[in-house]
Scaffold this active site. Sequence first.
Site: not given
Length: 292
Positions: A53-54, A92, A122, A191
């Site tokens: 989703d980045s 994601d 994810k 992360e």
Amino acid sequence: MGTPPANPRKQVTIPTLKKMHRGGEPITMITAHDFPSAHVADAAGVDVILVGDSLAMVALGMEDTSEVLLEEMLLHCRSVARATKAAFTIGDLPMGSYEISPTQALETAIRFKKDGRMQGVKLEGGQEMVPSIEKIVGVGIPVLGHIGLTPQRQHMFGGFRVQGKTKDGAEKVLEDALALQEAGCFALVIEAVPAEVAALITQKLSIPTIGIGAGNGCSGQVLVQVDMTGNFPPGRRIPKFVKQYGNVWSESLRAIEAYRDEVKSRQYPAPEHTYDMPKQEFERFVEATKGV
Ligand SMILES: Nc1nc(=O)c2c([nH]1)NC[C@@H]1CN(c3ccc(C(=O)N[C@@H](CCC(=O)O)C(=O)O)cc3)CN21
Ligand SMILES: CC(C)C(=O)C(=O)O
Ligand SMILES: [Mg+2]
């Protein structure tokens, strides 16, 4: 069209990833958000391609990953799926598409499979996501967990802050990791967590950990593709954990500037870039245009 390579790379599967983990072989993962970025990642031989989703930030120019919509993610997933021949593909789940109930999470995971053509999904979160993960894994959709810094919740952390820096903070990340493993995740993204904490958590787990800003003691690594290829304008702040392996932006800039200059100076297009016709045909055409 070129001929396919003599030895096409084998499709990476969940058993392949398990085998790598058992053999101590690091798992490589990178994000992709469209046909070309997936094509190059697959050609480079990475094991897993994540439609993160980045992409909200790096491909759509949004402020925040939490802005991207489910339908937008699915469009990008489909384009990545068309380019990916061997890597395992993961989508994601975007904020708002899975947190409400395990049923909502399962519905969204199924959409990522059917509409997004992804092989796994994810989702961000710890112990509170266990019922949803169980439900998704229960129907045979592989789930990658994501703990530590979970960017969809950045406003709760006060920004993109390193997690697990205190004893209590580190314990929380470990408890989340153990709960997600128990729930059936095939691997976990960790992360922005201190390296020693991520390494210890990795040792306590039987499933692989994929680190981003979590040191070299994880089972594998993931980076956002545009960060590591340098495909962004100079001056943009990038996280400390990013290693920039290329400078795609400056190469694109050089090429486009050269094109602009050559059009302005009439160097482009040259004869080799143009089509011609028999001289006689052209003369007849000129004749026909007289009086027009
Ligand atoms: N282009 C891009 N790359 C990413 O890796 C990424 C995104 N976007 N968007 C979503 C999240 C946000 N990420 C980030 C972004 C910045 C830091 C960062 O700069 N952290 C500081 C420490 C901040 C603190 O603890 O106070 C650092 O120094 O790295 C970390 C993760 C990772 N993800
Ligand atoms: C950086 C990875 C783990 C991610 O969640 C994303 O790209 O959205
Ligand atoms: Mg993400």
